[in-house]
Design an enzyme around this catalytic site. Structure first.
Site, PDB file in Angstrom:
ATOM      1  N   SER A   1      -6.911   4.693  -1.095  1.00  0.00           N
ATOM      2  CA  SER A   1      -6.817   3.235  -1.204  1.00  0.00           C
ATOM      3  C   SER A   1      -8.150   2.595  -1.564  1.00  0.00           C
ATOM      4  O   SER A   1      -8.180   1.539  -2.211  1.00  0.00           O
ATOM      5  CB  SER A   1      -6.302   2.636   0.104  1.00  0.00           C
ATOM      6  OG  SER A   1      -4.939   2.921   0.280  1.00  0.00           O
TER       7      SER A   1
ATOM      8  N   ASP B   1       0.851  -1.198   0.000  1.00  0.00           N
ATOM      9  CA  ASP B   1       0.000   0.000   0.000  1.00  0.00           C
ATOM     10  C   ASP B   1       0.885   1.245   0.000  1.00  0.00           C
ATOM     11  O   ASP B   1       1.780   1.382   0.833  1.00  0.00           O
ATOM     12  CB  ASP B   1      -0.922  -0.006   1.225  1.00  0.00           C
ATOM     13  CG  ASP B   1      -2.142   0.879   1.019  1.00  0.00           C
ATOM     14  OD1 ASP B   1      -1.970   2.108   0.915  1.00  0.00           O
ATOM     15  OD2 ASP B   1      -3.255   0.342   0.941  1.00  0.00           O
TER      16      ASP B   1
ATOM     17  N   HIS C   1       2.949   8.383   5.021  1.00  0.00           N
ATOM     18  CA  HIS C   1       2.142   9.534   5.458  1.00  0.00           C
ATOM     19  C   HIS C   1       2.866  10.322   6.551  1.00  0.00           C
ATOM     20  O   HIS C   1       2.708  11.536   6.657  1.00  0.00           O
ATOM     21  CB  HIS C   1       0.784   9.073   5.994  1.00  0.00           C
ATOM     22  CG  HIS C   1      -0.233   8.792   4.930  1.00  0.00           C
ATOM     23  ND1 HIS C   1      -0.742   9.775   4.122  1.00  0.00           N
ATOM     24  CD2 HIS C   1      -0.836   7.637   4.548  1.00  0.00           C
ATOM     25  CE1 HIS C   1      -1.624   9.243   3.278  1.00  0.00           C
ATOM     26  NE2 HIS C   1      -1.698   7.942   3.519  1.00  0.00           N
TER      27      HIS C   1
ATOM     28  N   GLU D   1      -1.533  -7.713   1.778  1.00  0.00           N
ATOM     29  CA  GLU D   1      -1.232  -6.276   1.825  1.00  0.00           C
ATOM     30  C   GLU D   1      -0.252  -5.947   2.947  1.00  0.00           C
ATOM     31  O   GLU D   1      -0.458  -6.360   4.091  1.00  0.00           O
ATOM     32  CB  GLU D   1      -2.523  -5.483   2.043  1.00  0.00           C
ATOM     33  CG  GLU D   1      -2.274  -3.994   2.251  1.00  0.00           C
ATOM     34  CD  GLU D   1      -3.549  -3.222   2.533  1.00  0.00           C
ATOM     35  OE1 GLU D   1      -3.800  -2.259   1.815  1.00  0.00           O
ATOM     36  OE2 GLU D   1      -4.294  -3.605   3.471  1.00  0.00           O
TER      37      GLU D   1
ATOM     38  N   ASP E   1      -1.106   0.283  -4.658  1.00  0.00           N
ATOM     39  CA  ASP E   1      -2.381   0.863  -5.093  1.00  0.00           C
ATOM     40  C   ASP E   1      -2.241   2.319  -5.529  1.00  0.00           C
ATOM     41  O   ASP E   1      -3.060   2.837  -6.281  1.00  0.00           O
ATOM     42  CB  ASP E   1      -3.453   0.709  -4.007  1.00  0.00           C
ATOM     43  CG  ASP E   1      -3.019   1.234  -2.644  1.00  0.00           C
ATOM     44  OD1 ASP E   1      -1.846   1.615  -2.470  1.00  0.00           O
ATOM     45  OD2 ASP E   1      -3.874   1.259  -1.742  1.00  0.00           O
TER      46      ASP E   1
HETATM   47 ZN   LIG Z   1      -2.592   6.368   2.382  1.00  0.00          ZN
END
Ligand SMILES: [Zn+2]
Length: 419
Positions: free
Chosen positions: A95, A49, A299, A290, A337
């Site tokens: 996502s 991710d 982030h 994932e 993603d």
């Molecule tokens: Zn994110």
């Protein structure tokens, strides 16, 4: 996609099917797979991710060195995917929209899981695979009800309705294997479960489901429920629910502020167990895997923890590659993603030309097997719209060559799964 493009894709796909059935396929890593007569039945889709090219390159330098190659990059086919959502207010995906494109072949708005831009429910690949007689599973270091798995196994207008997503797993899509975090959404307030409410590492965590005791419902439905590594290891083959954290299986924070990446069960172990259970179905399976830490720590512009998450992902790809080496009917796909952090890989220098936080650079980090070092520099604490690399091996992997919209991944997976 316009009609002529779809027709063109179909022609390519038909040609590739013929080629993969009739002729041996010479893989780029010199492994020859005699695929004569091998039918495509199963899919392992691994999502880093938030992972794009810079995350993969930083991990390559850190884990494999200048002349080394990651297992995820040794897959013989590679291409690029665009990630744009179909959202009236934003050009960069989240996502939920990204995974819905994978799970349904339809681009939608950010926050949607398995519904279109008008909120209409779509056919989702996790449920379709089950209806086709396959076994299905999802494994993640996020909440099992987080956006990426949710898009494959539920239809909701809002990704934050995680208790409703859990309920739909039990009543709508019925995946055989569910492993990851997110116990808080399976239990009502006041029922802490195996993972206590208000833990010291994050007092905001606590059971908050509004759909009843879904762990108990899962047990009644025949799931074996586990909540630690020992129970997972000894769980019998059959329906399996494992919840190994209240929320994510790590603490996503900026560097030095309580950030922890040390999942109680690692992603590779969960994936190995899932393959052992799902592989027992002679009709094949669909497994979504994932690693969520790549996105969450990007982030927070926390490169140290991103590299730990990438190592976890890389070990998981090794487990998946070992499986497909002896199961040539299984397509393995590794991609992300979307990109997160606007990350790039730079030389060390005395100044950070991009200024102070939140875009401060991290490092320097050692290049494996070398005295050289590199830094990881960020441009945002959000997602970006750059392409993501996709690598693949197995039946129809060659269809990932070139640059495609992310809905193309759905189209290839649906062909392999026969849906
Ligand atoms: Zn994110």
């Amino acid at each position: 996609m316009d009609f002529s493009h779809r027709r063109c894709l179909l022609a390519v796909a038909v040609t590739a099917v013929a080629a993969s059935v009739v002729t041996p396929v010479l893989l780029a890593d010199s492994t020859t797979v005699a695929s004569r007569g091998v039918r495509a039945t199963s899919v392992i889709l691994i999502n880093g991710d938030g992972m794009a090219a810079a995350h993969r390159e930083a991990a390559r330098l850190y884990l494999a060195g200048l002349d080394g190659q990651l297992a995820m990059d040794r897959l013989p086919v590679s291409g690029q995917l665009t990630t744009s959502p179909h959202d009236p207010s934003t050009a960069v995906t989240d996502s939920a929209a990204a995974a819905t494109a994978w799970a349904t072949g339809v681009r939608t708005y950010n926050g949607a899981t398995g519904v279109d831009v008008d909120g209409r429910p779509l056919a989702v690949l996790g449920q379709q695979a089950k209806a086709a007689g396959k076994s299905t599973g999802l494994v993640t270091t996020a909440q099992v009800t987080d956006a990426s798995p949710a898009a494959f196994f539920s239809r909701t207008a809002d990704r934050s309705a995680q208790d409703e997503i859990a309920r739909q797993y039990l009543t709508f899509s019925r995946p055989d294997v569910v492993l990851g975090g997110g116990e808080d959404w399976w239990l009502p307030r006041g029922t802490p479960g195996a993972w206590p409410d208000k833990p010291a590492e994050d007092p905001s965590e606590g059971s908050r489901g509004t759909r009843g005791d879904l762990v108990e419902q899962a047990r009644r439905d025949g799931y074996h429920y586990v909540s630690n590594a020992e129970q997972l290891a000894s769980a019998p083959r059959g329906r399996l629910l494992g919840l190994f954290a209240n929320e994510e299986m790590f603490q996503q924070r900026p560097e030095g502020e309580g950030d922890v990446y040390s999942p109680p069960v690692d992603l590779a172990t969960m994936t190995g167990k899932a393959l052992d259970v799902l592989g027992a179905n002679g009709k094949g399976f669909f497994l979504l895997v994932e690693e969520e830490g790549v996105d969450e720590f990007s982030h927070h512009n926390n490169a140290t923890r991103v590299l730990q998450s990438m190592r976890s992902l890389e070990r998981t790809v090794e487990v998946a590659r070992a499986y497909v080496a002896t199961h040539p009917d299984t397509l393995l796909v590794v991609t992300g993603d979307h990109e997160c952090g606007g990350l790039t890989v730079e030389n060390t220098s005395d100044t950070d030309e991009s200024g102070s936080a939140p875009s401060a650079e991290d490092g320097p980090f050692p290049v494996h097997g070398s005295t050289l070092r590199f830094v990881m520099d960020w441009t945002t604490t959000g997602h970006t719209g750059v392409d993501v690399p996709v690598t693949a091996e197995g039946p129809l992997a060659e269809l990932f060559t070139g640059k495609h919209p992310n809905t193309h991944l759905h189209d290839v997976l649906a062909r392999v799964l026969g849906i």
